[in-house]
Design an enzyme around this catalytic site. Structure first.
Site, PDB file in Angstrom:
ATOM      1  N   LYS A  24      37.508 -80.240 -20.436  1.00 24.04           N
ATOM      2  CA  LYS A  24      37.575 -81.613 -19.949  1.00 24.04           C
ATOM      3  C   LYS A  24      38.109 -82.544 -21.032  1.00 24.04           C
ATOM      4  O   LYS A  24      39.064 -83.262 -20.836  1.00 24.04           O
ATOM      5  CB  LYS A  24      36.188 -82.103 -19.489  1.00 24.04           C
ATOM      6  CG  LYS A  24      35.472 -81.182 -18.508  1.00 24.04           C
ATOM      7  CD  LYS A  24      36.044 -81.223 -17.108  1.00 24.04           C
ATOM      8  CE  LYS A  24      35.575 -80.091 -16.209  1.00 24.04           C
ATOM      9  NZ  LYS A  24      34.146 -79.915 -16.055  1.00 24.04           N
ATOM     10  N   TRP A  42      26.414 -80.870 -10.958  1.00 21.48           N
ATOM     11  CA  TRP A  42      26.204 -80.098 -12.198  1.00 21.48           C
ATOM     12  C   TRP A  42      24.733 -80.018 -12.558  1.00 21.48           C
ATOM     13  O   TRP A  42      24.247 -78.962 -12.980  1.00 21.48           O
ATOM     14  CB  TRP A  42      27.031 -80.681 -13.350  1.00 21.48           C
ATOM     15  CG  TRP A  42      28.481 -80.742 -13.014  1.00 21.48           C
ATOM     16  CD1 TRP A  42      29.246 -81.867 -12.887  1.00 21.48           C
ATOM     17  CD2 TRP A  42      29.359 -79.643 -12.709  1.00 21.48           C
ATOM     18  NE1 TRP A  42      30.526 -81.537 -12.528  1.00 21.48           N
ATOM     19  CE2 TRP A  42      30.623 -80.185 -12.409  1.00 21.48           C
ATOM     20  CE3 TRP A  42      29.187 -78.257 -12.656  1.00 21.48           C
ATOM     21  CZ2 TRP A  42      31.720 -79.383 -12.071  1.00 21.48           C
ATOM     22  CZ3 TRP A  42      30.276 -77.461 -12.321  1.00 21.48           C
ATOM     23  CH2 TRP A  42      31.516 -78.022 -12.035  1.00 21.48           C
ATOM     24  N   ASP A  56      24.205 -81.688 -21.033  1.00 22.33           N
ATOM     25  CA  ASP A  56      25.506 -81.169 -20.628  1.00 22.33           C
ATOM     26  C   ASP A  56      26.499 -82.314 -20.814  1.00 22.33           C
ATOM     27  O   ASP A  56      26.522 -83.262 -20.042  1.00 22.33           O
ATOM     28  CB  ASP A  56      25.435 -80.725 -19.157  1.00 22.33           C
ATOM     29  CG  ASP A  56      26.794 -80.306 -18.606  1.00 22.33           C
ATOM     30  OD1 ASP A  56      27.797 -80.345 -19.349  1.00 22.33           O
ATOM     31  OD2 ASP A  56      26.840 -79.937 -17.411  1.00 22.33           O
TER      32      ASP A  56
HETATM   33  C1  LIG Z   1      33.212 -78.958 -15.370  1.00 23.06           C
HETATM   34  C2  LIG Z   1      31.781 -79.144 -15.643  1.00 23.06           C
HETATM   35  C3  LIG Z   1      30.894 -78.061 -15.730  1.00 23.06           C
HETATM   36  C4  LIG Z   1      31.320 -76.627 -15.488  1.00 23.06           C
HETATM   37  O1  LIG Z   1      31.978 -76.133 -16.580  1.00 23.06           O
HETATM   38  P1  LIG Z   1      32.481 -74.616 -16.653  1.00 23.06           P
HETATM   39  O2  LIG Z   1      32.975 -74.537 -18.054  1.00 23.06           O
HETATM   40  O3  LIG Z   1      33.549 -74.465 -15.618  1.00 23.06           O
HETATM   41  O4  LIG Z   1      31.335 -73.729 -16.388  1.00 23.06           O
HETATM   42  C5  LIG Z   1      29.578 -78.312 -16.036  1.00 23.06           C
HETATM   43  N1  LIG Z   1      29.147 -79.569 -16.233  1.00 23.06           N
HETATM   44  C6  LIG Z   1      29.968 -80.642 -16.151  1.00 23.06           C
HETATM   45  C7  LIG Z   1      29.425 -82.003 -16.385  1.00 23.06           C
HETATM   46  C8  LIG Z   1      31.301 -80.455 -15.848  1.00 23.06           C
HETATM   47  O5  LIG Z   1      32.127 -81.514 -15.765  1.00 23.06           O
END
Ligand SMILES: *Cc1c(COP(=O)(O)O)cnc(C)c1O
Length: 356
Positions: A192, A101, A168
């Site tokens: 998540k 990521w 993030d």
């Molecule tokens: C799943 C995830 C993403 C991607 O998220 P999307 O909403 O599918 O773009 C980005 N960063 C982390 C840490 C993730 O777990």
């Protein structure tokens, strides 16, 4: 039979949230309309937006110096929107590379300014969180992935710096209290730890936008969504509503301090088994282990298929590891009950007694 959902995402939601979401599809709050068919400009949805923004602030302890947005495009769109909105072409931003990521965030940000990768753990397949590296003071922001969903690593302490952090938090948002004073932007895809796929929570410190000179397309400009309160165009009404239901559940269940205690206990249960069971071993450095995604492999991977079968047999779903780590990954987000973690531990113990 309802399964024990250990999937990394889209992931488990609290049972009451699923129940309430289903009811709202049939009839939203007794108004004779489905949540799927109400206007995003209706008084009912305006109330949802207001409550979800306030609940975000209440849970994280955010003051009025932050705007709370619910956008589309996933966390992946924030990889470029953060840099596009905050970083001028002649400026530098720091990035800590803790895997997949972070790497994607770095790739996207490079289009907008100078990217200084201040640290990486790539050389050991990202099995730890880098520490003790130099962070220049002149960086516009420092970007971190607070929890790496794939490699099962999590920042338990923030990097030592005065540079504001852009994080993030897709896979550990609302899992523990945070020091909001350190952050300029926090973003998290809902699917998540918060709600269904379809919306991304973006928290932006007031006063940091509108400073870059580049032309920003309307939909990609934070100021558009701040000015129109996340309803410049049609927002994802239903995902936002489900996020609100999760936040109500979080508040009713003691908020983030209680979540952190529960999450610590759940993680301890699974990691204790990984460490004491001779057939298994963890893949992440102990001090950096994620409380949300426990990654582990078998000492002898010829047992992998049989162990997965043993899990499936008792209704455990989603424990197969990501292809870049292999083995197994137990995602134990906020909504995961202790009993389900105990069941997985029992299967590991039982498997080892029979096959070890
Ligand atoms: C799943 C995830 C993403 C991607 O998220 P999307 O909403 O599918 O773009 C980005 N960063 C982390 C840490 C993730 O777990």
């Amino acid at each position: 039979m309802k399964k024990h959902n250990f999937s990394a995402g889209p992931a488990i939601l609290p049972a009451t949230v699923l129940e309430q979401s289903a009811n709202a599809v049939r009839d939203f709050d007794g108004i004779g309309l489905s949540i799927l068919e109400i206007s995003h400009r209706s008084a009912e949805f305006k109330a949802v937006l207001e409550e979800v923004q306030q609940a975000t602030k209440d849970l994280l302890g955010l003051g009025d110096d932050f705007d709370v947005l619910f956008l589309t495009g996933g966390a992946s769109s924030q990889f470029y929107m953060t840099a596009m909105n905050l970083l001028s072409a002649e400026e530098s931003a720091g990035y800590v590379d803790t895997g997949a990521w972070s790497k994607k965030a770095i790739k996207e940000a490079k289009a907008f300014g100078t990217i200084n990768k201040v640290a990486t753990s790539e050389e050991t397949n990202y099995n730890y969180i880098p520490k003790g590296y130099e962070i220049p003071d002149n960086l516009k922001y420092l970007h971190i992935t607070s929890n790496n969903t794939i490699f099962g690593t999590e920042f338990h302490d923030l990097p030592e710096t005065n540079v504001p952090i852009v994080a993030d938090m897709s896979s550990d948002i609302f899992s523990r209290p945070i020091d909001v004073s350190r952050y300029n932007v926090i973003y998290a895809g809902a699917q998540k730890n918060l709600g269904p796929a379809g919306t991304t929570l973006v928290i932006v410190r007031k006063g940091i936008t509108g400073k870059v000179t580049r032309e920003i397309p309307t939909m990609l400009n934070y100021d558009t969504h701040i000015a129109k309160d996340s309803a410049f165009n049609t927002p994802p009404v239903y995902p936002i509503y489900v996020c609100l239901l999760t936040m109500r559940w979080l508040k009713a269940n003691g908020g983030l301090t209680t979540m952190a205690e529960r999450n610590t206990k759940k993680a301890q249960l699974i990691y204790d088994e990984i460490d004491s069971n001779p057939m298994f071993k963890g893949t992440a450095a102990k001090e950096d282990r994620s409380l949300m995604n426990a990654t582990f492999v078998m000492e002898d991977d010829t047992h992998n298929a049989a162990f997965l079968e043993a899990c499936t047999a008792v209704g455990i779903s989603g424990v197969k590891g990501h292809r870049s780590v292999g083995g197994f990954r137990a995602s134990i987000y906020n909504a995961m009950p202790m009993e389900s973690v105990q069941l997985l531990v029992d299967v590991m113990r039982d498997f080892s007694a029979k096959n070890g």
